[in-house]
Design an enzyme around this catalytic site. Structure first.
Site, PDB file in Angstrom:
ATOM      1  N   HIS A   1       2.166   7.931  -3.123  1.00 25.10           N
ATOM      2  CA  HIS A   1       1.849   6.519  -3.282  1.00 25.10           C
ATOM      3  C   HIS A   1       0.369   6.281  -3.018  1.00 25.10           C
ATOM      4  O   HIS A   1      -0.269   7.022  -2.285  1.00 25.10           O
ATOM      5  CB  HIS A   1       2.690   5.654  -2.329  1.00 25.10           C
ATOM      6  CG  HIS A   1       2.337   5.858  -0.898  1.00 25.10           C
ATOM      7  ND1 HIS A   1       2.761   6.959  -0.171  1.00 25.10           N
ATOM      8  CD2 HIS A   1       1.576   5.113  -0.055  1.00 25.10           C
ATOM      9  CE1 HIS A   1       2.279   6.874   1.047  1.00 25.10           C
ATOM     10  NE2 HIS A   1       1.555   5.773   1.148  1.00 25.10           N
TER      11      HIS A   1
ATOM     12  N   HIS B   1      -6.549   6.334  -2.785  1.00 21.61           N
ATOM     13  CA  HIS B   1      -6.320   7.780  -2.715  1.00 21.61           C
ATOM     14  C   HIS B   1      -4.833   8.044  -2.492  1.00 21.61           C
ATOM     15  O   HIS B   1      -4.093   7.152  -2.088  1.00 21.61           O
ATOM     16  CB  HIS B   1      -7.121   8.392  -1.559  1.00 21.61           C
ATOM     17  CG  HIS B   1      -6.797   7.760  -0.242  1.00 21.61           C
ATOM     18  ND1 HIS B   1      -7.499   6.676   0.261  1.00 21.61           N
ATOM     19  CD2 HIS B   1      -5.823   8.009   0.667  1.00 21.61           C
ATOM     20  CE1 HIS B   1      -6.972   6.310   1.418  1.00 21.61           C
ATOM     21  NE2 HIS B   1      -5.937   7.098   1.690  1.00 21.61           N
TER      22      HIS B   1
END
Length: 190
Positions: free
Chosen positions: A127, A42
């Site tokens: 990220h 995620h």
């Protein structure tokens, strides 16, 4: 409960990343890294930590407003990087990063307004963590391999509130468990 706001990649995008990670795991020294599991992939927008149950309804209402105020946007997984001198290896993002950062800032502001202690504000760095290490290691071969990685572009159309349950068994390699507890359509759609 331990919560964070996130953007989740679609299943086919996670599949593209899984194929790339499988190649990374074949590189020398890959066993020194703790690879994150596909269910945990995620983009964390805002990490809230432990949130009292009585604060969750207000946080949820504010996140729903955040989602309505943010239009859907294009995003793709691309390249990679590291944090902490090789302690975390991640896949990066490209696309409408300005909107992704705006969504992250709004998710953080929603928590502050709901009374969640957020600590110091940091500029959002998109990220998706794929591996961690307890010690600093040389991740250059992994970064070189990730440099050419590009996933398909998808439309981010929801904001997700995720509950994180840390491992309790003590079994080496056990991963945290993640559960979506609420989802809101971006732009008020749906």
């Amino acid at each position: 409960m331990r919560l964070f706001a996130a953007v989740l990649p679609p299943e086919d995008v996670a599949g593209e990343l899984a194929a790339e990670v499988a190649e990374l795991k074949r590189l020398p020294g890959a066993e020194a890294l703790r690879w994150t599991g596909r269910p945990g992939w995620h983009f964390t927008l805002a990490f809230y930590g432990e949130v009292d149950d009585d604060v969750v309804p207000e946080l949820s209402a504010r996140l729903a407003r955040t989602a309505r105020r943010t239009e859907p946007f294009a995003l793709a997984l691309r390249g990679g990087g590291q944090f902490g001198h090789g302690r975390a290896l991640w896949a990066g993002a490209e696309g409408e990063l300005r909107t992704l950062r705006l969504l992250a800032d709004r998710a953080e502001a929603a928590a502050r307004k709901a009374g969640v202690e957020m600590g110091e504000h940091r500029r959002y760095k998109p990220h998706l963590t794929v591996a961690r290490s307890r010690e600093a290691i040389d991740v250059r071969p992994y970064l070189d391999a990730l440099a050419g990685f590009a996933g398909r572009t998808w439309t981010v159309d929801e904001l997700v509130l995720v509950r994180s349950s840390l491992p309790t068994s003590g079994v080496p390699g056990e991963q945290p468990r993640y559960e979506a507890v609420a989802r809101w359509a971006l732009g008020g759609a749906g």
